[in-house]
Design a protein around this motif. Sequence first.
Motif, PDB file in Angstrom:
ATOM      1  N   ARG A 246       0.959  -1.282  -0.097  1.00 39.02           N
ATOM      2  CA  ARG A 246       0.121   0.081   0.022  1.00 39.02           C
ATOM      3  C   ARG A 246       1.051   1.132   0.047  1.00 39.02           C
ATOM      4  NH1 ARG A 246      -3.312   1.015   4.253  1.00 39.02           N
ATOM      5  NH2 ARG A 246      -4.649   2.049   3.041  1.00 39.02           N
ATOM      6  N   TYR A 247       0.750   2.126  -1.030  1.00 44.61           N
ATOM      7  CA  TYR A 247       1.733   3.156  -1.121  1.00 44.61           C
ATOM      8  C   TYR A 247       0.841   4.338  -1.694  1.00 44.61           C
ATOM      9  CZ  TYR A 247       5.909   0.843  -0.937  1.00 44.61           C
ATOM     10  OH  TYR A 247       7.219   0.013  -0.536  1.00 44.61           O
ATOM     11  N   TYR A 248       1.098   5.703  -1.301  1.00 42.89           N
ATOM     12  CA  TYR A 248       0.271   6.891  -1.904  1.00 42.89           C
ATOM     13  C   TYR A 248       0.836   6.871  -3.502  1.00 42.89           C
ATOM     14  CZ  TYR A 248      -1.016   8.609   2.695  1.00 42.89           C
ATOM     15  OH  TYR A 248      -1.428   8.596   3.642  1.00 42.89           O
ATOM     16  N   HIS A 249      -0.219   7.126  -4.214  1.00 44.76           N
ATOM     17  CA  HIS A 249       0.124   7.167  -5.807  1.00 44.76           C
ATOM     18  C   HIS A 249      -0.881   7.836  -6.315  1.00 44.76           C
ATOM     19  CE1 HIS A 249      -2.354   3.624  -5.515  1.00 44.76           C
ATOM     20  NE2 HIS A 249      -2.642   3.804  -6.760  1.00 44.76           N
ATOM     21  N   LEU A 250      -0.651   8.462  -7.518  1.00 43.21           N
ATOM     22  CA  LEU A 250      -1.760   9.079  -8.282  1.00 43.21           C
ATOM     23  C   LEU A 250      -1.393   9.165  -9.864  1.00 43.21           C
ATOM     24  CD1 LEU A 250      -0.649  12.431  -9.412  1.00 43.21           C
ATOM     25  CD2 LEU A 250      -0.893  12.709  -6.970  1.00 43.21           C
TER      26      LEU A 250
END
Length: 434
Positions: free
Chosen positions: A262-266
């Motif tokens: 689970r990582y922050y991404h966009l």
Amino acid sequence: MERFCFLRDASGLLDNLPSKMLLFLYLVLLALGLHCTPPNISEGKVTTCHFPQQNTTLYKMSSINADFAFNLYRRFTVETPDRNIFFSPVSISAALVMLSTGACSNTQTQILESLGFNLTDTPMAEIQQGFQHLICSLNFPKKELELQMGNALFIGKQLKPLPKFLDDVKSLYETEVFSTNFSNVSAAQQEINSHVEKQTKGKVVNLIQDLKSNTMMVLVNYIHFKAQWANPFDPSKTEEGSSFLVDKTTTVHVPMMHQMERYYHLVDTDLNCTVLQMDYSKNALALFVLPKEGRMNWVEGAMSSKTLKKWNRLLKKGWIDVFVPKFSISATYDLGDILLKMGIQDAFADNAKFPELTEDNSLKLSKAAHKAVLHIGEKGTEVVAVPEVRFPDQAEITLLRPIIQLDKSFLLLILDKNTRSILFLGKVVDPTKV
């Protein structure tokens, strides 16, 4: 929820303080908005960080420093097109502000304006206070993350630096000033390189290569960084010999690390790029920016402090498949030509004015050098023990998950969460080129 514009992580201080009572007292004073000096344990001595009563200056500086970083980055892309770029913007900014304290008139104004400061909006005293806080915060000891940023000035032995300047740059910027015999070029180079190598624990070597006997003053700055990932990769899942596209006709092979986490991404649809945030275990994070094919120039031109703030709002955390190359990157820069083009001209000229540094009117800056080195591996920047690997539950495994694969040119930023500073900024064109 950790994001890259976070304020100071007070829990990180606990590992470095001699007692919980001191920490409690400091936090109480900080909460009350009082001026306080938390203990800083370094080499057995207690030093202090002087935190401003308000963080307005630091917030303002983070944006100004970020815009300087991207402006300098674009200069490097012109100087070295289609090659790896890697440098420490905050280290260069701090070095130039330090140098400006010894200058006056146009010499000082040109330095500060090239950094993005307007003395009408931000007085010199406020800039000094902000950078003192910034340097002390970055150099504050942290468990599981080691960061040491510093500058050094090497001045011709015939010149006598003023005692007040020596005291000011030592207390405000943790800068050392050395009297150097530049007429012996090889000995002077050895002196400078040995100092930098020692301060960076052997990570930065042979910084200076081409000194001249008429050198009067050399400015060097360094930054040593060591940290581990919050979610280390499993080395058994690293695939050797994965393809990395350098350009339309060139492919190289690199070890490719793999992880489902689970990582922050966009996905930034305006800039046509994907952004991945990977946290280090304490106070720092890496941003990987992967433009779509043919869009690198567009992304490079659009990068700014506003872009970072936009990404901070849009980043969302979720399960993704991540493929990151394992590589080392370094770059050495003689900053003279670039600083001249950015408007710092008088400092290198015969009409340079450094009256706060020495009484000798002939002093001018001969050379400004910078080198940055970084290793990206399964554990972080150094080998550490691997914690227990986490796996998603069966329900999450059955879902389709985004894939982020850094298999072509990408941008890399490493940021400090506490100060919002860009510690490192670069572009990886060919990860096999150290």
